[in-house]
Each structure stands twice: as C-alpha cells, then as structure tokens.
Design a protein around this motif. Structure first.
Motif, PDB file in Angstrom:
ATOM      1  N   LYS A 252      -8.452  36.639  48.172  1.00  0.00           N
ATOM      2  CA  LYS A 252      -9.071  35.872  49.263  1.00  0.00           C
ATOM      3  C   LYS A 252      -9.666  34.545  48.796  1.00  0.00           C
ATOM      4  O   LYS A 252      -9.869  33.642  49.596  1.00  0.00           O
TER       5      LYS A 252
ATOM      6  N   THR B 197      -7.454  29.885  48.265  1.00  0.00           N
ATOM      7  CA  THR B 197      -7.174  29.197  49.532  1.00  0.00           C
ATOM      8  C   THR B 197      -5.988  28.237  49.425  1.00  0.00           C
ATOM      9  O   THR B 197      -5.235  28.086  50.385  1.00  0.00           O
TER      10      THR B 197
ATOM     11  N   HIS C 135      -2.968  30.285  49.870  1.00  0.00           N
ATOM     12  CA  HIS C 135      -2.804  30.696  51.269  1.00  0.00           C
ATOM     13  C   HIS C 135      -2.110  29.599  52.071  1.00  0.00           C
ATOM     14  O   HIS C 135      -1.186  29.880  52.853  1.00  0.00           O
TER      15      HIS C 135
ATOM     16  N   SER D 210      -0.770  35.287  57.921  1.00  0.00           N
ATOM     17  CA  SER D 210      -1.845  36.203  57.545  1.00  0.00           C
ATOM     18  C   SER D 210      -1.952  37.236  58.652  1.00  0.00           C
ATOM     19  O   SER D 210      -2.309  36.918  59.778  1.00  0.00           O
TER      20      SER D 210
END
Length: 150
Positions: A125, A128, A131, A141
């Motif tokens: 997590k 970033t 992501h 996601s």
C-alpha cells in the motif's frame, strides 16, 4: 528495447535478482543478499513447477528487470484460470525506460497463452508510484488484501 531479452531466470541470475529485490526500503528489510542459499533453493523449486515463470529481462548481458508469474487453475469464475504477477523489479538505471511496461506486457501475453481469464497482482500500500503505473496499464484496484506471516 530491441536488444532486450526476457528469458527464464537461471542460477547465475540470482545475485542480480536479489539485489533488485533488496533495492528499496521494503526489500532492504526482508531480503538477504549476503546469503543466496535460500534463493537458489527457491529457484530450483520454481523451475520444477510448470505453473511458475520466474523471468529476467536482460540487456547487453546484464539483468535489468525481473518478475514472477504464477498460473493458478481454479473453480471460481466458472472454473477459470488466473495468473498472479509478483516480485516486479526494475534496476534503478532502467526505471522510466519502458522496461516495466514491457515486462508486464510479457506477463499478460503469457497469461493469455496459458488460458488465463484474469491477471492479478498485489502491491504494498505504500508503493503509490507502482499503483499509478499498474493503473496506466489497465489494472484496477478491486480488492483489499490480507497476509498472515507464518
């Protein structure tokens, strides 16, 4: 990227792979580049399993990226097969070069050729930037993940 080769990892690639795995704050806490024995044992186990693909990206005889692709047959989703992408790492000198995109494209193409209906991955997590990278490549996601250390 014309001189890039993506191929199965070999024992000789282990030092470079482990160095990339350890080359960030999270990896530095959990990897042990000074003792490659457990990694060599793991590679033998992976190499003997046709559902496991540990690959390296090589440019000019130098390992510059890696990932693991696992193929998982299942009952859910009407008996579909899925793949999981893990351990994606790009050498610091190659970040931003498009190599990460090429590795993920390889994993998706391989998943299709293996009959997968779904490709999934997890990312810590705190990552970033990763992501955003995966979202740019079409990943969504969709789940909350849980882990239990044993």
């Amino acid at each position: 990227m014309g001189d890039l080769v993506i191929r199965p990892a070999t024992d000789d690639d282990i030092p470079a792979i482990v160095a990339m795995l350890a080359d960030d704050p999270l990896g530095a806490q959990r990897e042990s580049p000074d003792d490659l024995t457990p990694y060599r044992t793991a590679l033998k186990r992976l190499s003997g399993d046709p559902h496991q693909h540990l690959v390296v990206a090589v440019r000019e005889d130098r390992v510059v990226g890696t990932l693991q692709l696992t193929i998982i047959p299942g009952l859910s989703r009407r008996g579909s097969t899925r793949s999981i992408i893990e351990g994606v790492r790009i050498h610091a000198d190659e970040r931003g070069s498009g190599l990460g995109t090429r590795l993920i494209e390889w994993a998706v193409e391989t998943s299709r050729s293996e009959g997968c209906q779904l490709v999934q991955l997890t990312s810590d997590k705190t990552r970033t930037d990763a992501h955003r990278f995966y979202e740019r490549l079409g990943f969504e996601s969709s789940h909350l993940g849980f882990k239990l250390s044993l």
